[in-house]
Design an enzyme around this catalytic site. Structure first.
Site, PDB file in Angstrom:
ATOM      1  N   HIS A  45       6.456   8.710   8.726  1.00  0.00           N
ATOM      2  CA  HIS A  45       7.283   8.981   7.539  1.00  0.00           C
ATOM      3  C   HIS A  45       8.695   9.379   7.955  1.00  0.00           C
ATOM      4  CE1 HIS A  45       4.885   8.401   3.882  1.00  0.00           C
ATOM      5  NE2 HIS A  45       3.900   8.355   4.780  1.00  0.00           N
TER       6      HIS A  45
ATOM      7  N   SER B 153      -7.917   6.405  11.246  1.00  0.00           N
ATOM      8  CA  SER B 153      -6.673   7.144  11.418  1.00  0.00           C
ATOM      9  C   SER B 153      -6.829   8.578  10.962  1.00  0.00           C
ATOM     10  CB  SER B 153      -5.591   6.453  10.590  1.00  0.00           C
ATOM     11  OG  SER B 153      -4.395   7.145  10.690  1.00  0.00           O
TER      12      SER B 153
ATOM     13  N   HIS C 264      39.213  -2.939  16.510  1.00  0.00           N
ATOM     14  CA  HIS C 264      37.919  -3.639  16.446  1.00  0.00           C
ATOM     15  C   HIS C 264      38.141  -5.114  16.141  1.00  0.00           C
ATOM     16  CE1 HIS C 264      35.041  -0.086  15.944  1.00  0.00           C
ATOM     17  NE2 HIS C 264      36.230   0.435  16.214  1.00  0.00           N
TER      18      HIS C 264
ATOM     19  N   ARG D 169       0.866  -1.197   0.000  1.00  0.00           N
ATOM     20  CA  ARG D 169       0.000   0.000   0.000  1.00  0.00           C
ATOM     21  C   ARG D 169       0.895   1.237   0.000  1.00  0.00           C
ATOM     22  NH1 ARG D 169      -0.817   4.882   2.386  1.00  0.00           N
ATOM     23  NH2 ARG D 169      -0.702   4.044   4.504  1.00  0.00           N
ATOM     24  N   GLU D 170       1.461   1.591   1.164  1.00  0.00           N
ATOM     25  CA  GLU D 170       2.376   2.753   1.181  1.00  0.00           C
ATOM     26  C   GLU D 170       3.505   2.530   0.176  1.00  0.00           C
ATOM     27  OE1 GLU D 170       2.360   5.688   3.381  1.00  0.00           O
ATOM     28  OE2 GLU D 170       3.894   6.312   1.952  1.00  0.00           O
TER      29      GLU D 170
ATOM     30  N   ASP E 281      -8.626  -0.220   6.799  1.00  0.00           N
ATOM     31  CA  ASP E 281      -7.976   0.930   7.436  1.00  0.00           C
ATOM     32  C   ASP E 281      -8.538   2.197   6.800  1.00  0.00           C
ATOM     33  OD1 ASP E 281      -6.455  -0.651   9.063  1.00  0.00           O
ATOM     34  OD2 ASP E 281      -4.626  -0.499   7.863  1.00  0.00           O
TER      35      ASP E 281
ATOM     36  N   THR F 257       2.417  12.076   8.698  1.00  0.00           N
ATOM     37  CA  THR F 257       2.304  12.032   7.243  1.00  0.00           C
ATOM     38  C   THR F 257       3.440  12.770   6.543  1.00  0.00           C
ATOM     39  OG1 THR F 257      -0.061  11.916   7.557  1.00  0.00           O
ATOM     40  CG2 THR F 257       0.691  12.573   5.361  1.00  0.00           C
TER      41      THR F 257
ATOM     42  N   ARG G  47     -10.155   0.196  11.359  1.00  0.00           N
ATOM     43  CA  ARG G  47      -9.260   1.147  12.024  1.00  0.00           C
ATOM     44  C   ARG G  47      -9.551   2.546  11.509  1.00  0.00           C
ATOM     45  NH1 ARG G  47      -3.995   3.098   9.432  1.00  0.00           N
ATOM     46  NH2 ARG G  47      -5.710   4.119   8.393  1.00  0.00           N
TER      47      ARG G  47
ATOM     48  N   HIS H  85       1.958   5.383  12.072  1.00  0.00           N
ATOM     49  CA  HIS H  85       2.430   5.380  10.687  1.00  0.00           C
ATOM     50  C   HIS H  85       3.371   6.571  10.570  1.00  0.00           C
ATOM     51  CE1 HIS H  85       1.923   4.834   6.277  1.00  0.00           C
ATOM     52  NE2 HIS H  85       2.113   6.149   6.254  1.00  0.00           N
TER      53      HIS H  85
END
Ligand SMILES: CC(=O)SCCNC(=O)CCNC(=O)[C@H](O)C(C)(C)COP(=O)(O)OP(=O)(O)OC[C@H]1O[C@@H](n2cnc3c(N)ncnc32)[C@H](O)[C@@H]1OP(=O)(O)O
Ligand SMILES: O=C(O)CCC(=O)C(=O)O
Ligand SMILES: [Zn+2]
Length: 465
Positions: free
Chosen positions: A270, A209, A365, A87-88, A167, A241, A207, A268
């Site tokens: 960004h 949002s 290291h 989706r995103e 959603d 967002t 849901r 959610h």
């Protein structure tokens, strides 16, 4: 070409030219012992020995990354992932998934063990709708969600696809109320109630949002979340967002919301300012229950919390919990699948799967890592099906690292001889005759030294990887 540009698929499989692969056998228990030592030093802020610095104190098993007793709200060891690559992730500028690719990604995410897979709105296009139906029919363990506007038209289409949940989102900031959908809070609340009741009436999860939550009025936000909680929404979502929030703001908002609603809380986040993983962690600390991710973080602009980065962060907090939930060795395969689908490389600094995520270079290291990997590693490569490397063919090397290679090759050199050849390696590196990426040449150098025939003319010819 720089090996970093080869892409992740070649990262661990390609022979790393000048790297010594450090055997993992026996390193596991040493790993935890060393974390303990580091922890007691770090946490207590004083050295781990007696006043005269000779006898070490007994070490207590403290994990500095584990939640503290005061974190009573924390869900760092009790969360669910809503995986939104489909989706995103489809909103990433270079994502054009066909049905076959979507199905492959959905199956891979399911096999990895994410709890939810979120799909593009079926209202977006006819193919989106068909793909949503097709993925619902796969019979995956993960619950399938689709993501829609707060609108009855979208809701009607969504509930017909066979999804386990919907959603619903709508912008609540003044920016979005004025310039996106043009609706006021009263209209948003009324529509949200209508859509939520409708989806619930179909017996599936819902849901609600608020888009752009961090630039929304707090009273508006809490009021609408409280309203939807009262009518039985399964989750409320907070969305950063535009990626403007910092960890403290995320903690505060989630903490406040946790005191106002009894349903689950999803976030959610960004990544416009690079905060997406830290913000997700803080959201869990404040009581969020669900985190949205996408593979490699793909999404609008620079995307959201990446699945791999989130897993790395939460593994550091509680390795056993994360290992018990997810098939961690699959992470690399999933990232490669998505990277290929959207035609990008896995970033060289990617947590866990980045080209050099488990490669140690500097002599200081290397020595400590060879003694105990926990000295410079918080993630165990073997838990992710990956391998640790020590790089020795360069001017920053030390005799301990060289010795480990000598032993791997089964050569018999004294410590003095190893120190001598280490000096030679540095000299050759300084003069450019020992270029990066010459494992064979380096091994030849060690063997020649063993044979006592080390001469200037026998030194490896410079090549670049
Ligand atoms: C922050 C996010 O990532 S939210 C998720 C984003 N996802 C998507 O946009 C999915 C893909 N989108 C699409 O395919 C299309 O934008 C569609 C099918 C959703 C809508 O397409 P169109 O009807 O052509 O409208 P368009 O995209 O130009 O504008 C968005 C419309 O939705 C309205 N709208 C925007 N957000 C919302 C919302 N959350 N809830 C309800 N309506 C909304 C806008 O007012 C606008 O309506 P208008 O037709 O009266 O102008
Ligand atoms: O539905 C949500 O919670 C988030 C929507 C989204 O992608 C965003 O706000 O960035
Ligand atoms: Zn988003």
């Amino acid at each position: 070409m720089c090996p970093c540009q080869n892409g992740a698929s070649e990262q661990q499989s390609a022979e790393k030219s000048e790297m010594v692969q450090v055997p993992l056998n026996g390193s596991t228990s040493a790993h935890s012992v060393a974390s303990t030592a580091a922890a007691s030093n770090g946490v207590n802020g004083h050295a781990n020995g007696t006043a005269n610095g000779t006898a070490p104190r007994p070490q207590r098993p403290i994990n500095p990354y584990a939640p503290r007793a005061s974190d009573f709200l924390s869900n760092v060891s009790n969360f669910k992932i809503i995986e939104s690559t489909l989706r995103e992730g489809e909103q990433f500028a270079n994502a054009f998934f066909d049905t076959k690719t979507k199905i492959a990604i959905a199956k891979a995410l399911d096999a990895f063990g994410v709890e939810y897979i979120e799909l593009t709105s079926p209202a977006a296009s006819e193919q989106s709708r068909k793909d949503c139906e097709a993925i619902c029919k796969l019979g995956l363990k993960a619950k399938i969600l689709t993501h829609i506007r707060c609108h009855m038209d979208d809701a009607r289409i969504a509930v017909e696809t066979g999804v386990d949940g919907v959603d619903v989102v709508i912008g609540t900031s003044s920016f979005l109320r004025e310039f996106s959908h043009g609706k006021d809070m009263a209209y948003i609340t009324k529509t949200a109630i209508e859509v939520i009741n409708y989806v619930k009436s179909k017996g599936i999860e819902v849901r609600f949002s608020s888009e752009d939550s961090f630039r929304s009025d707090l009273v508006d936000l809490l009021s609408i979340y409280q309203t939807v909680d009262r009518i039985g929404v399964n989750r409320v979502g907070i969305a950063d967002t535009v990626g403007c929030a910092n960890p403290r703001q995320v903690y505060d908002l989630v903490r406040t919301l946790r005191g106002v609603v009894s349903c689950d809380i999803e976030v959610h986040l960004h990544n416009d300012t690079g905060m997406a993983i830290a913000n997700a962690y803080c959201a869990l600390e404040a009581g969020a229950t669900h985190i949205d991710t996408s593979v490699l973080g793909i999404g609008e602009r620079v995307g959201i919390t990446p699945l791999g980065g989130l897993v790395a962060c939460l593994y550091a907090a509680n390795p056993e919990y994360v290992k018990s939930k997810y098939n961690l060795p699959m992470l690399r395969e999933i990232e490669n699948l998505v990277a290929e689908a959207v035609e990008v490389n896995v970033p060289f600094m990617n947590p866990i799967t980045g080209y050099c995520a488990f490669t140690h270079k500097a002599g200081i290291h290397a020595k400590a890592i060879l003694n105990n990997p926990s000295t410079y590693e918080i993630l165990k490569p073997e838990d992710f099906g990956l391998t640790r490397y020590v790089s020795i063919g360069h001017r920053l090397t030390g005799w301990n690292a060289v010795k480990s290679r000598v032993e791997q090759l089964g050569l018999k050199l004294t410590d003095e001889e190893i120190k001598d050849v280490t000096a030679k390696i540095k000299e050759l590196a300084d003069s450019g005759e020992l270029a990066v990426g010459q494992k064979e040449a380096l091994d030849r150098l060690l063997r020649k030294h063993r044979e006592g025939t080390l001469t200037r003319s026998s030194s490896p010819s410079p090549t670049r990887a």
